[in-house]
Design a protein around this motif. Structure first.
Motif, PDB file in Angstrom:
ATOM      1  N   TRP A 283      46.767   2.423 -65.363  1.00  0.00           N
ATOM      2  CA  TRP A 283      45.338   2.173 -65.417  1.00  0.00           C
ATOM      3  C   TRP A 283      45.082   0.686 -65.388  1.00  0.00           C
ATOM      4  N   PRO A 284      44.366   0.235 -64.373  1.00  0.00           N
ATOM      5  CA  PRO A 284      44.115  -1.201 -64.318  1.00  0.00           C
ATOM      6  C   PRO A 284      42.933  -1.608 -65.185  1.00  0.00           C
ATOM      7  N   VAL A 285      42.967  -2.828 -65.657  1.00  0.00           N
ATOM      8  CA  VAL A 285      41.808  -3.376 -66.351  1.00  0.00           C
ATOM      9  C   VAL A 285      41.025  -4.183 -65.322  1.00  0.00           C
ATOM     10  N   THR A 286      39.704  -4.074 -65.388  1.00  0.00           N
ATOM     11  CA  THR A 286      38.895  -4.725 -64.359  1.00  0.00           C
ATOM     12  C   THR A 286      38.945  -6.219 -64.580  1.00  0.00           C
ATOM     13  N   PHE A 287      39.662  -6.931 -63.700  1.00  0.00           N
ATOM     14  CA  PHE A 287      39.590  -8.380 -63.790  1.00  0.00           C
ATOM     15  C   PHE A 287      39.265  -8.934 -62.425  1.00  0.00           C
ATOM     16  N   GLY A 288      38.246  -8.411 -61.829  1.00  0.00           N
ATOM     17  CA  GLY A 288      37.817  -8.919 -60.552  1.00  0.00           C
ATOM     18  C   GLY A 288      36.960 -10.137 -60.751  1.00  0.00           C
ATOM     19  N   LEU A 289      37.355 -11.240 -60.155  1.00  0.00           N
ATOM     20  CA  LEU A 289      36.650 -12.485 -60.402  1.00  0.00           C
ATOM     21  C   LEU A 289      35.767 -12.886 -59.240  1.00  0.00           C
ATOM     22  N   ALA A 290      36.308 -12.843 -58.029  1.00  0.00           N
ATOM     23  CA  ALA A 290      35.565 -13.399 -56.880  1.00  0.00           C
ATOM     24  C   ALA A 290      35.664 -12.409 -55.735  1.00  0.00           C
ATOM     25  N   CYS A 291      35.775 -12.915 -54.533  1.00  0.00           N
ATOM     26  CA  CYS A 291      35.749 -12.055 -53.344  1.00  0.00           C
ATOM     27  C   CYS A 291      36.807 -10.962 -53.356  1.00  0.00           C
ATOM     28  N   CYS A 292      37.970 -11.245 -53.944  1.00  0.00           N
ATOM     29  CA  CYS A 292      38.988 -10.200 -54.000  1.00  0.00           C
ATOM     30  C   CYS A 292      38.543  -9.027 -54.849  1.00  0.00           C
ATOM     31  N   ALA A 293      37.560  -9.259 -55.713  1.00  0.00           N
ATOM     32  CA  ALA A 293      37.062  -8.150 -56.517  1.00  0.00           C
ATOM     33  C   ALA A 293      36.400  -7.118 -55.633  1.00  0.00           C
TER      34      ALA A 293
ATOM     35  N   SER B 103      38.220  -1.710 -71.155  1.00  0.00           N
ATOM     36  CA  SER B 103      38.814  -2.344 -72.327  1.00  0.00           C
ATOM     37  C   SER B 103      40.277  -2.627 -72.063  1.00  0.00           C
ATOM     38  N   PRO B 104      40.746  -3.844 -72.307  1.00  0.00           N
ATOM     39  CA  PRO B 104      42.164  -4.112 -72.026  1.00  0.00           C
ATOM     40  C   PRO B 104      43.105  -3.362 -72.943  1.00  0.00           C
ATOM     41  N   ARG B 105      42.626  -2.915 -74.066  1.00  0.00           N
ATOM     42  CA  ARG B 105      43.510  -2.212 -74.989  1.00  0.00           C
ATOM     43  C   ARG B 105      43.937  -0.861 -74.439  1.00  0.00           C
ATOM     44  N   GLN B 106      43.180  -0.356 -73.480  1.00  0.00           N
ATOM     45  CA  GLN B 106      43.512   0.959 -72.945  1.00  0.00           C
ATOM     46  C   GLN B 106      44.156   0.865 -71.581  1.00  0.00           C
ATOM     47  N   ALA B 107      44.442  -0.334 -71.119  1.00  0.00           N
ATOM     48  CA  ALA B 107      44.950  -0.486 -69.757  1.00  0.00           C
ATOM     49  C   ALA B 107      46.381  -0.956 -69.812  1.00  0.00           C
ATOM     50  N   ASP B 108      47.126  -0.689 -68.711  1.00  0.00           N
ATOM     51  CA  ASP B 108      48.465  -1.257 -68.686  1.00  0.00           C
ATOM     52  C   ASP B 108      48.708  -2.127 -67.474  1.00  0.00           C
ATOM     53  N   LEU B 109      47.717  -2.306 -66.626  1.00  0.00           N
ATOM     54  CA  LEU B 109      47.907  -3.156 -65.470  1.00  0.00           C
ATOM     55  C   LEU B 109      46.716  -4.097 -65.363  1.00  0.00           C
TER      56      LEU B 109
ATOM     57  N   VAL C 185      42.463 -11.809 -72.549  1.00  0.00           N
ATOM     58  CA  VAL C 185      42.455 -10.412 -72.107  1.00  0.00           C
ATOM     59  C   VAL C 185      43.879  -9.908 -71.924  1.00  0.00           C
ATOM     60  N   TYR C 186      44.737 -10.766 -71.387  1.00  0.00           N
ATOM     61  CA  TYR C 186      46.136 -10.352 -71.214  1.00  0.00           C
ATOM     62  C   TYR C 186      46.786 -10.068 -72.553  1.00  0.00           C
TER      63      TYR C 186
ATOM     64  N   GLN D 195      45.420  -9.027 -75.165  1.00  0.00           N
ATOM     65  CA  GLN D 195      44.889  -7.839 -75.816  1.00  0.00           C
ATOM     66  C   GLN D 195      45.420  -6.550 -75.217  1.00  0.00           C
ATOM     67  N   MET D 196      46.132  -6.659 -74.117  1.00  0.00           N
ATOM     68  CA  MET D 196      46.686  -5.447 -73.542  1.00  0.00           C
ATOM     69  C   MET D 196      47.928  -5.045 -74.307  1.00  0.00           C
ATOM     70  N   ALA D 197      48.144  -3.721 -74.428  1.00  0.00           N
ATOM     71  CA  ALA D 197      49.304  -3.246 -75.169  1.00  0.00           C
ATOM     72  C   ALA D 197      50.512  -3.199 -74.252  1.00  0.00           C
ATOM     73  N   ASP D 198      51.690  -3.405 -74.847  1.00  0.00           N
ATOM     74  CA  ASP D 198      52.925  -3.251 -74.084  1.00  0.00           C
ATOM     75  C   ASP D 198      53.108  -1.822 -73.662  1.00  0.00           C
ATOM     76  N   PRO D 199      53.738  -1.447 -72.579  1.00  0.00           N
ATOM     77  CA  PRO D 199      54.185  -2.319 -71.507  1.00  0.00           C
ATOM     78  C   PRO D 199      53.032  -2.679 -70.580  1.00  0.00           C
ATOM     79  N   LYS D 200      53.029  -3.874 -70.073  1.00  0.00           N
ATOM     80  CA  LYS D 200      51.929  -4.283 -69.223  1.00  0.00           C
ATOM     81  C   LYS D 200      52.473  -5.042 -68.031  1.00  0.00           C
ATOM     82  N   TRP D 201      51.726  -4.945 -66.968  1.00  0.00           N
ATOM     83  CA  TRP D 201      52.109  -5.606 -65.742  1.00  0.00           C
ATOM     84  C   TRP D 201      50.927  -6.382 -65.192  1.00  0.00           C
ATOM     85  N   VAL D 202      51.215  -7.351 -64.341  1.00  0.00           N
ATOM     86  CA  VAL D 202      50.137  -8.151 -63.763  1.00  0.00           C
ATOM     87  C   VAL D 202      50.360  -8.206 -62.265  1.00  0.00           C
ATOM     88  N   ILE D 203      49.302  -7.933 -61.540  1.00  0.00           N
ATOM     89  CA  ILE D 203      49.335  -8.166 -60.096  1.00  0.00           C
ATOM     90  C   ILE D 203      48.408  -9.340 -59.817  1.00  0.00           C
ATOM     91  N   ALA D 204      48.915 -10.353 -59.141  1.00  0.00           N
ATOM     92  CA  ALA D 204      48.042 -11.447 -58.706  1.00  0.00           C
ATOM     93  C   ALA D 204      47.617 -11.126 -57.293  1.00  0.00           C
TER      94      ALA D 204
END
Lengths: 134, 137
Positions: free
Chosen positions: A25-35, A59-65, A83-84, A86-95
């Motif tokens: 489940w991703p957490v919404t972190f859309g900032l600009a045009c890529c959003a 909510s980042p607490r319920q997301a893992d990506l 926000v990062y 506040q996310m629970a382990d295990p978590k991943w980040v896609i740039a």
């Protein structure tokens, strides 16, 4: 020992890991045009739901990506880190996109040149307008 | 559609804005700063644009700000929309607006040093070496 065809044996570790990859489940972190591209990727044509990512948890607490989609400015960087954290382990980040991976076409004082200065990133990809790559 | 340009001084500025407000110029459209670095003395020029909706007319006020003091009265009490514009002018150019309710940085982080849109502020560019390209500084 004979196991019939409708029984699957595995380790708990493998089962847990399989279930984690199937529905991230991703957490919404859309900032600009890529959003916008992320929204397009979540909609009908390039469906994110086929990977189990149809639910973007607010909510980042319920997301893992965390998909960092867009330019991260110097002012936004501590917020991103918070926000990062506040996310629970295990978590991943896609740039997502060039701007969050390396600062992109904006090589100046106002933007963080690569979000990997702030959070550990697992996947980066650089195509600008990447709806189908996501 | 052209607008009439009024050049004024820092002392006359507040009175002129009050008179424009009395003449039914309801809306302050834009407040920005021009940095005439090495082209004109003094260096910073505050440009304010007004729109009268009832008369369908626009006016522009241009004020040169003194180089050492860099301050000009704030028009936030007359036109509340000037609040954010003046904060941006302070953040980007360093112009001090007297009696502004909250003159803090609005675009850059609060502890940033420097005023980015001045002409002598570099772009902050990190030199990047590209493959198969001549080396750039």
């Amino acid at each position: 020992m004979y196991t019939p065809d409708n029984i699957l044996t595995t380790t708990i570790d493998k089962a847990v890991r399989w279930s984690r990859t199937q529905s991230m489940w991703p957490v919404t972190f859309g900032l600009a045009c890529c959003a916008i591209e992320m929204m397009a990727a979540g909609s009908a044509k390039y469906d994110l739901a086929r990977y189990g990512m149809e639910v973007f948890r607010a909510s980042p607490r319920q997301a893992d990506l965390m998909i960092v989609a867009g330019r991260v400015s110097q002012k936004m960087a501590p917020v991103l880190r918070q926000v990062y954290d506040q996310m629970a382990d295990p978590k991943w980040v896609i740039a997502m996109g060039a701007c969050s991976s390396t600062g992109g076409m904006f090589n100046n004082y106002a933007l963080v040149q690569g979000v990997d200065h702030i959070v550990p990133v697992d996947i980066m990809y650089q195509v600008v307008l990447p709806a189908h790559s996501l | 559609m052209s607008s009439e340009i009024i050049n004024t001084t820092v002392e006359e500025y507040k009175k002129l804005v009050e008179s424009l407000h009395a003449e039914n110029y309801e809306m302050m459209v834009d407040l920005t700063v021009v940095d005439w670095f090495r082209k004109k003395e003094p260096r910073f020029e505050v440009v304010v644009q007004f729109l009268s909706i009832s008369k369908n007319q626009r006016k522009t006020i241009k004020v040169f700000v003194d180089d050492e003091e860099l301050s000009i009265p704030s028009i936030t009490d007359i036109y509340p929309s000037a609040n954010f514009y003046e904060r941006e002018a302070f953040d980007m150019f360093g112009i001090n607006f007297l009696e502004h309710p909250d003159l803090t940085r609005i675009l850059m982080p609060d502890d940033w040093n420097g005023h980015p849109l001045r002409k002598n502020y570099g772009s902050g560019r990190i030199p990047v070496q590209f493959k198969n390209a001549p080396k750039v500084e």
